[in-house]
Design an enzyme around this catalytic site. Structure first.
Site, PDB file in Angstrom:
ATOM      1  N   GLU A 171      28.558 -20.495 -40.979  1.00  0.00           N
ATOM      2  CA  GLU A 171      28.441 -20.142 -39.558  1.00  0.00           C
ATOM      3  C   GLU A 171      27.962 -21.286 -38.661  1.00  0.00           C
ATOM      4  O   GLU A 171      26.891 -21.190 -38.054  1.00  0.00           O
ATOM      5  CB  GLU A 171      27.480 -18.974 -39.375  1.00  0.00           C
ATOM      6  CG  GLU A 171      27.864 -17.721 -40.113  1.00  0.00           C
ATOM      7  CD  GLU A 171      27.029 -16.521 -39.680  1.00  0.00           C
ATOM      8  OE1 GLU A 171      26.030 -16.706 -38.962  1.00  0.00           O
ATOM      9  OE2 GLU A 171      27.384 -15.395 -40.047  1.00  0.00           O
ATOM     10  N   GLU A 358      30.189 -12.353 -45.811  1.00  0.00           N
ATOM     11  CA  GLU A 358      28.983 -11.574 -45.512  1.00  0.00           C
ATOM     12  C   GLU A 358      29.384 -10.351 -44.719  1.00  0.00           C
ATOM     13  O   GLU A 358      30.188 -10.457 -43.776  1.00  0.00           O
ATOM     14  CB  GLU A 358      27.992 -12.354 -44.628  1.00  0.00           C
ATOM     15  CG  GLU A 358      27.243 -13.446 -45.324  1.00  0.00           C
ATOM     16  CD  GLU A 358      26.295 -14.194 -44.383  1.00  0.00           C
ATOM     17  OE1 GLU A 358      25.813 -13.599 -43.399  1.00  0.00           O
ATOM     18  OE2 GLU A 358      26.075 -15.382 -44.636  1.00  0.00           O
TER      19      GLU A 358
HETATM   20  C1  BGC Z   1      23.680 -15.271 -41.550  1.00  0.00           C
HETATM   21  C2  BGC Z   1      22.581 -14.744 -42.438  1.00  0.00           C
HETATM   22  C3  BGC Z   1      21.776 -13.685 -41.689  1.00  0.00           C
HETATM   23  C4  BGC Z   1      22.720 -12.550 -41.344  1.00  0.00           C
HETATM   24  C5  BGC Z   1      22.061 -11.370 -40.651  1.00  0.00           C
HETATM   25  C6  BGC Z   1      24.384 -14.207 -40.744  1.00  0.00           C
HETATM   26  O1  BGC Z   1      24.556 -14.700 -39.450  1.00  0.00           O
HETATM   27  O2  BGC Z   1      24.575 -16.065 -42.285  1.00  0.00           O
HETATM   28  O3  BGC Z   1      21.793 -15.811 -42.863  1.00  0.00           O
HETATM   29  O4  BGC Z   1      20.685 -13.251 -42.402  1.00  0.00           O
HETATM   30  O5  BGC Z   1      23.738 -13.025 -40.506  1.00  0.00           O
HETATM   31  O6  BGC Z   1      21.542 -11.715 -39.421  1.00  0.00           O
END
Ligand code: BGC
Length: 453
Positions: A171, A358
């Site tokens: 990101e 993610e």
């Molecule tokens: C990030 C994580 C973060 C998650 C939740 C993503 O932007 O890669 O490190 O914990 O979002 O906020």
């Protein structure tokens, strides 16, 4: 009573199911075995930066508990695990002499994962720049590109035969906008011109690392992970459609276009040229940034609905209220957004291998009197997003795997330990882990390689 047969959504054979974490969010051991200071170590020292004054000094103490954590991964049946390497653990000064003890930690971790048939997905940069490099301007200084390349090359060589999935950056948009534009994340800089220089340098460093990976003939595949948070027009008025376009172009397209199409979005580039001091951007740079990648990782959490709003922010745009349920971060739950994102990227680069790198949600978790965490909202969130991923696969998207954020509750950046994203609960005082209901359910999903509707 007769059981109603459930419709099963089966995922392709060999689909990768995993969970993700990041070094600073879980490892702790902030100054052990020769590790250097990172920008997050520094940033979290100052009061007011992190909720409740939390820091990642200990976090989930994963540096010491990694074997137990891999036991949990085994118990859940994960066949892949996404984590990041802490650059200052390997190069305490960001460059120069490597710290062998730091490297040893990752050798042990990766060795154990492989022993358990869990495919490593290794991110080189998940926001914890060595402070020593921040002292020379951090990502806003183009020299850092070469230091990143050296760090990447060293790590690639040390793990050249493990056949991992390698991610250059996690990101970049968030580290740039929160870290250099708004200053709400480390390094806490509030300078839009520096932010755009940082974004260009991060992308260059991605290109250089990919090039080095190929030159060294490393086994495995390499890509980058982008956060794609769609901005839909809140109404069908032309001005709102334009506003949503502006926000998409400055967030998503500013990163994805250079990587996949070798150019920055023209309107935004023009706008920045008028308002900011931009670094030199050459054709050579664009060629480097757009090195072919083996896959693209997509982080998807939520979507925004936008209206034109002169005077609001840099892009005269604001969110309109929506009536979707929200998470504990107030993020609207909009699983269809994941489908749209996957379809759009597939249009941009047909057939490109994609991962959901993610996806997850924070809710207030409660341990009940039996010691269980019945996090049905998280379970439902994941279920609905898995269904959309399946729908995208049916529509022809080459989606190869899915990582839930996160394996366990951890240090949620500026929110400290106040926001829990795990499918495993972390008791930050005792370091006890408890698999939540969503985790038990995820185990079944992996076991069946599918979900029931
Ligand atoms: C990030 C994580 C973060 C998650 C939740 C993503 O932007 O890669 O490190 O914990 O979002 O906020």
């Amino acid at each position: 009573m007769r059981k109603i047969p459930m419709l099963k959504l089966a995922f392709p054979k060999g689909f990768l199911w995993g969970a993700a974490t990041a070094a600073y969010q879980i490892e702790g051991a902030y100054n052990e075995d020769g590790k250097g200071e990172s920008i997050w170590d520094r940033f979290s020292m100052y009061s007011g930066n992190i909720k409740n004054g939390d820091t990642g000094k200990i976090a989930c103490d994963h540096y010491h508990l990694y074997e137990k954590d891999i036991e949990i991964m085994k118990e859940l049946g994960l066949n892949t695990y996404r984590f990041s390497i802490s650059w200052p653990r390997i190069f305490p000064d960001g460059k120069g002499k490597p710290n062998i003890k730091g490297l040893d930690f990752y050798k042990k971790l990766i060795g154990k994962l492989l022993e358990n048939n869990i495919k490593p997905s290794i991110t080189l940069y998940h926001w914890d720049l060595p402070q020593k490099l921040q002292d020379i301007g951090g990502w806003a200084n183009r020299e850092v590109v070469d230091y990143f390349e050296q760090y990447a090359g060293y790590v690639f060589n040390e793990f050249r035969d493990i056949n991992a999935l390698w991610v250059t950056h996690n990101e970049p948009a968030v580290s740039v906008m929160s870290g250099y534009w708004h200053g709400s994340f480390a390094p806490g800089v509030k300078d839009p011109s520096a932010a755009i220089a940082a974004s260009h340098n991060m992308l260059l460093s991605h290109g250089k690392a990919v090039q080095t990976f190929r030159k060294l003939g490393i086994s495995g595949e390499i890509g980058i992970v982008l956060n794609i948070w769609p901005n839909y027009p809140g109404t069908d008025k032309a001005e709102d459609i334009e506003a949503a376009n502006r926000v998409n172009e400055s967030s998503t397209n500013w990163y994805i276009d250079p990587i996949l199409k070798a150019k920055y979005p023209e309107n935004i580039l023009k706008f920045y040229k008028e308002k900011l001091i931009l670094p030199e951007i050459t054709d050579e740079d664009m060629k480097l940034i757009s090195q072919p990648i083996d896959f693209l990782g997509v982080n998807y959490y939520s979507s925004n609905f936008i209206k034109n709003s002169p005077g609001t922010g840099f892009f005269d745009a604001d969110c309109v209220p929506v009536y979707y349920a929200i998470t504990d971060f107030d993020w609207p739950i909009y699983p269809e957004g994941l489908y749209d994102v996957l379809i759009e990227i597939n249009k941009l680069s047909p057939g490109l291998k994609l991962f959901v790198a993610e996806n997850g949600a924070t809710f207030k978790d409660v341990i009940d009197r039996n010691g269980n965490i019945e996090d049905v909202q998280r379970l439902d969130y994941l279920h609905r997003h898995f269904a959309q991923a399946h729908r995208a696969i049916e529509a022809g998207v080459n989606l190869a795997g899915y990582y839930v954020w996160s394996l366990m509750d951890n240090f949620e950046w500026a929110q400290g330990f106040s926001k829990r994203f795990g499918i495993v609960y972390t008791d930050f005082k005792t370091q006890q882990r408890i698999i939540k209901k969503s985790g038990h359910w995820f185990k079944e999903v992996i076991n069946n390689n599918g979900i029931e509707l």
